[in-house]
Design an enzyme around this catalytic site. Structure first.
Site, PDB file in Angstrom:
ATOM      1  N   PRO A 180       8.480  -5.952   4.554  1.00 41.73           N
ATOM      2  CG  PRO A 180       6.464  -6.231   5.736  1.00 41.73           C
ATOM      3  CD  PRO A 180       7.806  -6.882   5.479  1.00 41.73           C
ATOM      4  CG  ASP A 182      -0.256  -0.215   2.521  1.00 42.98           C
ATOM      5  OD1 ASP A 182       0.988  -0.163   2.555  1.00 42.98           O
ATOM      6  OD2 ASP A 182      -0.948  -0.452   3.523  1.00 42.98           O
ATOM      7  CE1 TYR A 225       2.424  -4.915   5.914  1.00 37.25           C
ATOM      8  CE2 TYR A 225       2.314  -2.526   6.148  1.00 37.25           C
ATOM      9  CZ  TYR A 225       2.192  -3.667   5.369  1.00 37.25           C
ATOM     10  OH  TYR A 225       1.833  -3.553   4.054  1.00 37.25           O
ATOM     11  NE  ARG A 235      -4.420   1.221   3.271  1.00 30.96           N
ATOM     12  CZ  ARG A 235      -4.791   0.106   2.640  1.00 30.96           C
ATOM     13  NH1 ARG A 235      -4.817  -1.039   3.268  1.00 30.96           N
ATOM     14  NH2 ARG A 235      -5.103   0.145   1.358  1.00 30.96           N
TER      15      ARG A 235
END
Length: 590
Positions: A310, A46, A241, A232
């Site tokens: 990530p 993302d 995460y 988001r």
């Protein structure tokens, strides 16, 4: 009977679609095979680098991206301080300092990112190019005897659709099919690196919390574990995460485990979950493929040739930029503009970038997990790494399309050979519009010669700039390499950047080469002339300073179709321009 396509792309992730957009732009037929039964609906990635947004801008699809995304402007670092039982904020910092890029660092779901690219691909191909879903590739084989013939369909791909076998023949194949790439395995290539994987849990959740930085990108280091917060798009949803303890197995992880761990990490703050939109757990290791190509007919991209954690938000971005790199090069070769040897630079350029990424991620990950040797050690490393994680440090080395050794770097100190051409605000002369110069470098397959022509008016002691002489030298070079009957700017586009008061400039004083007759209607394109000077509504007049060009000396910069700087030349060095392009292009196409 085998189906034929010039380029077969296996996998419709970021790398595959990015390459597909370029091929559509060049008018090259290609087929994308995807084992899923439909488009990606929820993506694990993302984070969208500034550089990635610049790429979307070059394809004309950045406005919707920027409008819908969450903008990362500030970072917060939280830790458990010595003697404390809960977390507290250690530091806040700017995410992308002013001047790095005219585009922001944003957060947007990978499924939406892919949809925007697919829209561009369909538009550029007039709806002729798309994705064939529900097709699994079983094997890939290169006929090396045919590989030396550029016209040969030298690659055979066996696939399966609805239980039935089908065979494809292609000139080139791109393996964009992820970390478990069947293309890579079919070629017998290995991923080299860590012997054990770290397991990460990820949750897209709607939090009920009194944590004050829930809408900021945060890293949290607590006694209960480490966590990264990614707000988001939309205003409510947040992604967590969570790195799980050593020995954890992804298949054993439950949502309740992730939620319980998150609650402990956030103490003393309350963290409850109104809803979980999506969650997953997956293993990640730092690995690099032992080969990136087979006979320069099959190329691996993205997770098929490099995997990493990530933490720094690099996965989708680097994969997309792999596809961006190979896409324009395949387009150049298959349209007869450049020889097949151009494709070797994909391996050298992106192979080097992948190795640097693995090295960076290995160091970054270890620091993320280690106990700090002094307070603020991790936040200091994170901030120092921001230019890298923004995607702005990529620098390609000497090759036939990067001539650092032959460049006059000192006459354009703000333009680094091998790096992307930076942007600055200039005035487009034809309509007095203030705009970012990088917007003129559209992803349409053209090379650019950016001419910094100096002052519009000069004193008696100044050097008289002979634009006409320069134009008379550049135009024959463009005609030499441009296919017959094509527009003079269709392969090499000149962009003229002058300095001074744009109200004193007249169009008819500019040589016609810089505003040629083009297009279906044979209208003069007057959008190629820009001025660095004062403007009615914007703070302009700093472009020459940013690019490090002396208006009394001038300079010329050759820019590749992907916006990377290929060479810096002295004013008037048309012989240098011709030598460079002679090593890139085939004369007059096929």
């Amino acid at each position: 009977m085998a189906k034929r396509t010039e380029v077969l792309i296996v996998g419709s992730g970021s790398a595959g679609i990015s390459a597909g957009v370029w091929l559509a732009r060049y008018g090259i037929p290609c087929t994308i095979l995807e084992r899923r039964n439909g488009p990606l609906e929820i993506g694990q990635a993302d984070g969208v680098q500034c550089r990635t947004v610049e790429i979307y801008e070059s394809f004309g699809i950045s406005e919707e991206l920027v409008r819908e995304a969450y903008h990362v402007t500030e970072l917060a670092f939280w830790v458990t301080k010595e003697g404390s039982s809960g977390i507290s904020r250690e530091r806040r910092a700017a995410d992308t300092p002013r001047g790095w890029s005219h585009q922001p660092h944003v957060i947007l779901n990978q499924a939406k990112m892919n949809k925007l690219m697919l829209g561009a691909m369909e538009r550029f191909s007039d709806g002729k190019q798309g994705i064939e879903y529900g097709v699994s590739v079983k094997s890939v084989e290169v006929d090396e005897e045919k590989a030396s013939d550029p016209e040969a369909y030298a690659v055979k791909v066996v696939a399966e659709r609805d239980g039935k076998e089908e065979v494809w023949e292609a000139k080139y194949v791109l393996g964009c099919d992820g970390a478990h790439s069947l293309v890579r395995k079919s070629l017998g290539y290995q991923m080299i690196g860590d012997s054990t994987d770290t397991v990460w849990g990820v949750m897209d959740i709607f939090p009920q919390t009194n944590f004050p930085d829930i809408r900021r990108k945060c890293t949290i280091h607590s006694a209960a574990g480490n966590l990264v917060i990614i707000p988001r798009e939309g205003g409510d949803m947040v992604r967590f995460y969570i790195q799980l303890p050593p020995g954890a197995r992804a298949k054993d992880v439950k949502l309740e485990d992730l939620q319980a761990t998150a609650k402990k990490i956030f103490a003393p703050y309350v963290m409850d979950f109104a809803n979980t939109f999506w969650w997953s757990a997956y293993p990640i290791g730092q690995r690099l493929a032992d080969h990136f190509h087979k006979a320069y007919r099959v190329f691996l991209t993205g997770d098929a040739c490099h995997t990493h954690s990530p933490k720094a938000g690099q996965g989708m971005n680097v994969s997309l930029q792999d596809g961006h790199n190979i896409g324009w090069k395949l387009g150049s070769v298959l349209t007869g503009r450049a020889p097949p040897s151009l494709l070797k630079t994909y391996v050298s350029e992106r192979g080097s970038i992948a190795k640097k990424l693995i090295d960076f991620d290995r160091n970054f990950s270890s620091k993320f997990n280690q106990k700090e040797t002094f307070p603020g050690e991790f936040s200091k490393l994170f901030i120092e790494s921001l230019y890298y994680t923004a995607g702005l440090t990529t620098q390609y080395e000497q090759s036939e399309i990067i001539d650092a050794d032959g460049s006059k770097q000192g006459i354009a100190k703000g333009v680094e050979v091998g790096m992307r051409f930076p942007s600055a605000i200039v005035i487009r002369f034809c309509d007095a519009k203030a705009m970012q110069l990088q917007r003129a470098l559209q992803g349409d397959g053209r090379w650019r010669v950016v001419v910094f022509g100096g002052k519009i008016q000069k004193g008696e002691d100044g050097k008289q700039v002979d634009l006409q002489k320069l134009a008379d030298g550049l135009e024959p070079i463009a005609r030499k390499f441009t296919p017959p009957n094509a527009d003079i700017d269709s392969l090499i586009e000149p962009l003229l950047v002058l300095q001074g008061d744009f109200t004193t400039l007249e169009q008819d004083t500019i040589p016609s080469y810089f505003w040629p007759v083009t297009g279906k209607w044979k209208i003069r394109d007057i959008h190629k002339i820009y001025v660095d000077g004062e403007h009615y509504t914007h703070d302009c007049g700093h472009a020459y300073e940013k690019y490090g060009v002396d208006p009394e000396q001038e300079a010329m910069v050759i820019v590749r179709p992907d916006q990377y700087v290929a060479k810096v030349l002295e004013w008037g060095d048309v012989e240098g321009v011709e030598r460079f392009f002679g090593g890139v292009f085939l004369e007059n196409g096929r």
